[in-house]
Write a protein that holds these residues in place. Structure first.
Motif: not given
Length: 330
Positions: A226, A196-198, A223, A201
């Motif tokens: 952020e 998810q974070r990848q 999420l 980004r």
């Protein structure tokens, strides 16, 4: 947000079915997406988030019906485009070219019997018929590189890719024609938190590089905090709060927004107790009178069960709005 609007939604109403048996899925939705902005849309399942996305893109399946309101796209030059008034042929030319959507569940969105190359170039073949085969392939390779996938994966089938790679292929497909607006309907729900974070980004990097605007739909408000510029909170088919992401995080005004924030662990800073939200979201066929959240709200008082609060800002505050009798006494 100070940028010019690229998408405006005014008084949007959506029903499922007609007549006395109609279910009111969306009621009086007002939203503005500005150029270069990431607008987060949060809420529990059944709050109307996906219905809003499909209504805006004219992808509502029967018995879904848009019963009122306006949706306008604002190009860089020229007059606003009435999306609800476009013919089928005009709509086909508009989608992907100006506005695209990334659906939930990439494995269900990609055709399992066609390669990544076939599916990426199909978009180009339909909308850029003068493009030669070699040019389409070169563009497909470029799109994969944009989302961090090796070009040799063009010949792969969806089942040969990981979940994260399939989702990135869908993002690449959505960006193929360089649209101004990309709507993402819970694109990371089925992925682990690292993936998810990848993807998030990469999405932020692509937004900065290409300059498109994003509507990002999710139930996970952590999420959105952020990477969103603004967040709109939905409950029971209505928007109950809209504000900057930092403002929502620091000072949520609607009790439902506060409940959502305390349903997920903090990403930074000291640990805090998770409290959640008691009860369950209302069924659209049996909505409570007044504020739809009042049966689950620990701060409810007399006016909450009588009349629906209007989404409005405090006097002199144009940066945020809330639909709650605590802030707009009856």
């Amino acid at each position: 947000m100070t940028g010019r609007p690229v998408l405006t939604i005014s008084g949007l109403h959506v029903d499922y079915g007609t007549g006395s048996g109609a279910v009111h899925a969306l009621r009086d939705i007002d939203l503005t997406l500005h150029r270069g902005e990431v607008l987060g849309l949060a809420g529990e399942s059944g709050s109307g988030k996906s219905t809003l996305a499909y209504a805006v893109t004219r992808l509502l399946s029967p018995p879904g019906v848009i019963t009122g309101g306006d949706v306008h796209y604002h190009p860089h030059d020229g007059e606003p485009v009435d999306l609800l008034g476009l013919t089928a042929e005009q709509l086909r030319a508009f989608r992907w070219q100006e506005l695209s959507i990334v659906f939930q569940g990439a494995m269900n969105s990609l055709n399992p019997v066609h390669t990544v190359h076939s599916q990426l170039t199909d978009v180009l073949r339909a909308h850029r018929p003068r493009m030669k085969g070699a040019e389409r392939t070169a563009r497909a390779e470029e799109l994969l590189s944009l989302v961090g996938i090796s070009r040799d994966r063009l010949v792969a089938y969806p089942h040969q890719l990981s979940g994260g790679m399939r989702q990135r292929v869908m993002i690449a497909m959505a960006l193929a024609l360089e649209p101004e607006v990309v709507i993402m309907d819970e694109p990371t729900t089925a992925l682990d938190v690292v993936m998810q974070r990848q993807i998030l980004r990469q999405l932020v990097r692509l937004r900065e590089e290409l300059g498109f605007s994003v509507v990002f739909i999710t139930h996970d408000i952590s999420l959105l905090i952020e990477f969103s510029d603004r967040i709109a909170i939905m409950y029971g088919g209505r928007i109950v709060e809209e504000a900057g992401a930092a403002e929502i995080y620091r000072d949520p005004r609607h009790p439902y927004s506060e409940g959502l924030l305390h349903s997920f662990p903090a990403l930074h800073g000291p640990r805090r107790e998770l409290t959640g939200i008691p009860g369950s979201p209302p069924h659209l066929t049996a909505m409570p009178a007044g504020c739809a959240f009042h049966p689950r709200c620990g701060k409810a008082f007399a006016p909450c069960s009588g009349e629906v609060p209007v989404l409005a800002g405090r006097a002199g505050d144009t940066t945020r709005s809330v639909a709650c009798w605590l802030h707009h006494p009856a």
